[in-house]
Design a protein around this motif. Sequence first.
Motif, PDB file in Angstrom:
ATOM      1  N   LEU A  86       0.780  -1.566   0.358  1.00  0.00           N
ATOM      2  CA  LEU A  86       0.234   0.251  -0.351  1.00  0.00           C
ATOM      3  C   LEU A  86       0.924   1.026  -0.104  1.00  0.00           C
ATOM      4  CD1 LEU A  86      -2.932   0.722   0.745  1.00  0.00           C
ATOM      5  CD2 LEU A  86      -2.342   0.873   2.965  1.00  0.00           C
ATOM      6  N   ASN A  87       1.986   1.694   0.640  1.00  0.00           N
ATOM      7  CA  ASN A  87       2.642   2.395   1.230  1.00  0.00           C
ATOM      8  C   ASN A  87       3.490   2.735  -0.561  1.00  0.00           C
ATOM      9  OD1 ASN A  87       3.246   4.284   3.871  1.00  0.00           O
ATOM     10  ND2 ASN A  87       2.422   2.103   4.250  1.00  0.00           N
ATOM     11  N   LEU A  88       3.841   1.876  -1.359  1.00  0.00           N
ATOM     12  CA  LEU A  88       5.021   1.821  -2.111  1.00  0.00           C
ATOM     13  C   LEU A  88       3.831   2.043  -3.519  1.00  0.00           C
ATOM     14  CD1 LEU A  88       7.074  -1.483  -2.147  1.00  0.00           C
ATOM     15  CD2 LEU A  88       7.890   0.941  -2.201  1.00  0.00           C
ATOM     16  N   LEU A  89       2.811   1.601  -2.976  1.00  0.00           N
ATOM     17  CA  LEU A  89       2.195   1.846  -4.269  1.00  0.00           C
ATOM     18  C   LEU A  89       1.913   4.079  -4.109  1.00  0.00           C
ATOM     19  CD1 LEU A  89      -0.319  -0.473  -4.967  1.00  0.00           C
ATOM     20  CD2 LEU A  89       1.046   0.443  -6.626  1.00  0.00           C
ATOM     21  N   ALA A  90       1.446   3.891  -3.029  1.00  0.00           N
ATOM     22  CA  ALA A  90       0.868   5.210  -2.230  1.00  0.00           C
ATOM     23  C   ALA A  90       1.888   6.136  -2.923  1.00  0.00           C
ATOM     24  CB  ALA A  90       0.241   5.504  -1.291  1.00  0.00           C
ATOM     25  N   ALA A  91       3.861   6.144  -2.522  1.00  0.00           N
ATOM     26  CA  ALA A  91       4.371   6.548  -3.004  1.00  0.00           C
ATOM     27  C   ALA A  91       4.730   7.100  -4.450  1.00  0.00           C
ATOM     28  CB  ALA A  91       6.006   5.949  -2.535  1.00  0.00           C
ATOM     29  N   ARG A  92       4.281   6.080  -4.887  1.00  0.00           N
ATOM     30  CA  ARG A  92       4.044   6.051  -6.625  1.00  0.00           C
ATOM     31  C   ARG A  92       3.314   7.001  -7.290  1.00  0.00           C
ATOM     32  NH1 ARG A  92       3.516   1.209 -10.754  1.00  0.00           N
ATOM     33  NH2 ARG A  92       1.085   1.718 -10.028  1.00  0.00           N
ATOM     34  N   GLU A  93       2.054   7.419  -6.511  1.00  0.00           N
ATOM     35  CA  GLU A  93       1.005   8.426  -6.485  1.00  0.00           C
ATOM     36  C   GLU A  93       1.043   9.585  -6.122  1.00  0.00           C
ATOM     37  OE1 GLU A  93      -1.167   7.638  -9.389  1.00  0.00           O
ATOM     38  OE2 GLU A  93      -0.116   5.634  -9.909  1.00  0.00           O
ATOM     39  N   ARG A  94       1.991   9.468  -5.490  1.00  0.00           N
ATOM     40  CA  ARG A  94       2.246  10.241  -4.717  1.00  0.00           C
ATOM     41  C   ARG A  94       1.163  11.121  -3.871  1.00  0.00           C
ATOM     42  NH1 ARG A  94       6.014  11.164  -9.017  1.00  0.00           N
ATOM     43  NH2 ARG A  94       7.607  12.157  -9.049  1.00  0.00           N
ATOM     44  N   ILE A  95       0.986   9.907  -2.891  1.00  0.00           N
ATOM     45  CA  ILE A  95      -0.971  10.213  -1.976  1.00  0.00           C
ATOM     46  C   ILE A  95       0.447   9.736  -0.569  1.00  0.00           C
ATOM     47  CG2 ILE A  95      -2.495   9.240  -1.441  1.00  0.00           C
ATOM     48  CD1 ILE A  95      -3.153   8.457  -4.598  1.00  0.00           C
ATOM     49  N   ALA A  96       0.761  11.268  -0.368  1.00  0.00           N
ATOM     50  CA  ALA A  96       0.552  10.906   1.531  1.00  0.00           C
ATOM     51  C   ALA A  96      -0.117   9.956   2.614  1.00  0.00           C
ATOM     52  CB  ALA A  96       0.999  12.090   2.042  1.00  0.00           C
ATOM     53  N   ILE A  97      -0.143   8.802   2.874  1.00  0.00           N
ATOM     54  CA  ILE A  97      -0.748   8.576   4.154  1.00  0.00           C
ATOM     55  C   ILE A  97      -0.200   7.322   5.017  1.00  0.00           C
ATOM     56  CG2 ILE A  97      -2.278   6.774   2.218  1.00  0.00           C
ATOM     57  CD1 ILE A  97      -0.763   4.528   2.618  1.00  0.00           C
ATOM     58  N   PRO A 128      -6.943   6.968   6.815  1.00  0.00           N
ATOM     59  CA  PRO A 128      -6.684   8.202   7.200  1.00  0.00           C
ATOM     60  C   PRO A 128      -6.550   9.654   6.240  1.00  0.00           C
ATOM     61  CG  PRO A 128      -5.614   7.237   8.881  1.00  0.00           C
ATOM     62  CD  PRO A 128      -5.710   6.876   8.071  1.00  0.00           C
ATOM     63  N   GLY A 129      -7.263  10.223   6.400  1.00  0.00           N
ATOM     64  CA  GLY A 129      -7.294  11.766   5.612  1.00  0.00           C
ATOM     65  C   GLY A 129      -7.251  11.869   3.762  1.00  0.00           C
ATOM     66  N   VAL A 130      -7.607  10.246   3.193  1.00  0.00           N
ATOM     67  CA  VAL A 130      -7.241  10.006   1.896  1.00  0.00           C
ATOM     68  C   VAL A 130      -9.542  10.187   1.044  1.00  0.00           C
ATOM     69  CG1 VAL A 130      -6.443   8.703   0.315  1.00  0.00           C
ATOM     70  CG2 VAL A 130      -5.248   9.317   2.446  1.00  0.00           C
ATOM     71  N   PRO A 131      -9.188  10.537   0.411  1.00  0.00           N
ATOM     72  CA  PRO A 131     -10.715  10.858   0.438  1.00  0.00           C
ATOM     73  C   PRO A 131     -10.632   9.171  -0.436  1.00  0.00           C
ATOM     74  CG  PRO A 131      -9.528  12.515  -0.621  1.00  0.00           C
ATOM     75  CD  PRO A 131      -8.482  11.942   0.050  1.00  0.00           C
ATOM     76  N   ARG A 132     -12.220   8.916  -0.115  1.00  0.00           N
ATOM     77  CA  ARG A 132     -12.738   7.339   0.271  1.00  0.00           C
ATOM     78  C   ARG A 132     -12.586   7.237  -1.434  1.00  0.00           C
ATOM     79  NH1 ARG A 132     -14.852   4.022   2.997  1.00  0.00           N
ATOM     80  NH2 ARG A 132     -15.642   2.146   2.490  1.00  0.00           N
ATOM     81  N   ALA A 137      -9.236   3.022  -4.701  1.00  0.00           N
ATOM     82  CA  ALA A 137      -8.782   2.896  -5.309  1.00  0.00           C
ATOM     83  C   ALA A 137      -7.336   2.247  -5.282  1.00  0.00           C
ATOM     84  CB  ALA A 137      -8.194   4.057  -6.671  1.00  0.00           C
ATOM     85  N   LEU A 138      -6.387   2.956  -4.229  1.00  0.00           N
ATOM     86  CA  LEU A 138      -5.247   2.561  -3.807  1.00  0.00           C
ATOM     87  C   LEU A 138      -5.542   0.973  -3.319  1.00  0.00           C
ATOM     88  CD1 LEU A 138      -2.754   3.743  -3.380  1.00  0.00           C
ATOM     89  CD2 LEU A 138      -2.956   4.712  -1.431  1.00  0.00           C
ATOM     90  N   VAL A 139      -6.170   0.507  -2.158  1.00  0.00           N
ATOM     91  CA  VAL A 139      -5.938  -0.648  -1.693  1.00  0.00           C
ATOM     92  C   VAL A 139      -7.029  -1.312  -3.225  1.00  0.00           C
ATOM     93  CG1 VAL A 139      -8.236  -2.107  -0.469  1.00  0.00           C
ATOM     94  CG2 VAL A 139      -7.510   0.485   0.954  1.00  0.00           C
ATOM     95  N   ARG A 140      -7.597  -1.640  -4.053  1.00  0.00           N
ATOM     96  CA  ARG A 140      -8.182  -1.898  -5.164  1.00  0.00           C
ATOM     97  C   ARG A 140      -6.519  -2.206  -5.812  1.00  0.00           C
ATOM     98  NH1 ARG A 140     -12.547   0.869  -6.223  1.00  0.00           N
ATOM     99  NH2 ARG A 140     -11.622   2.145  -7.861  1.00  0.00           N
TER     100      ARG A 140
END
Length: 164
Positions: A86-97, A128-132, A137-140
Amino acid sequence: MSRPTPPPVSLLDRYSGADFAPLYTGTVCVSGGEAAHGRASGIARSTDGCLDLHLRLPPELGGPGGGSNPEQLFAAGFAACFHGALNLLAARERIAIPGATVTAAVTFGRDPMDGLFTLVAHVVIAIPGVPRPIAEALVRSTERFCPYAKMARQGIECVVRLEG
C-alpha cells in the motif's frame, strides 16, 4: 543499527523474465517443544536468528494460550506485506498515507468442502485523511499487487518433501 527506510519504488517495476526470480527467502524451523507438538508447544526460529518465539495453542482450541500461534503469524505477515505494498503504491502516486493501518484477522476453522480445516482471512485497511474514492482505488491496486493477497486469491506453489 541504521534507521529503517522503505524499499525503493523501483520494486513496482514489472519483471519480464520467463522464470520465477527469487528476491528473498525467509526460513523458519519449528520444533515440538515440551508437548512434542509444533502447534501446542513449538519453538519457531528463523535461520538468521531474528525470529525466536514460543508457539502455544490458543484457549479457543483447548490450549493454555500464552504464546503466538500460526494464525497470528500469518495475519502479521499478511498485514505487514499489504501495508508495505500500500505504501509503495501510494508513494508512486505521491499520496501521503502516514496514518494508514492494515489489520488482518486469520480464522482457523472447519472446511465444508472436505470436512477438514481451512483458513479465512479478513483484511481491513484504514487510510485517514485520504478521500474515499482515492483510498478505494489504492486498496484495489494493492490487492492486485500484494503477494499475500495474490496468494489468498490464486493459491501458491507449494512443494512438500521429506528430507533425506
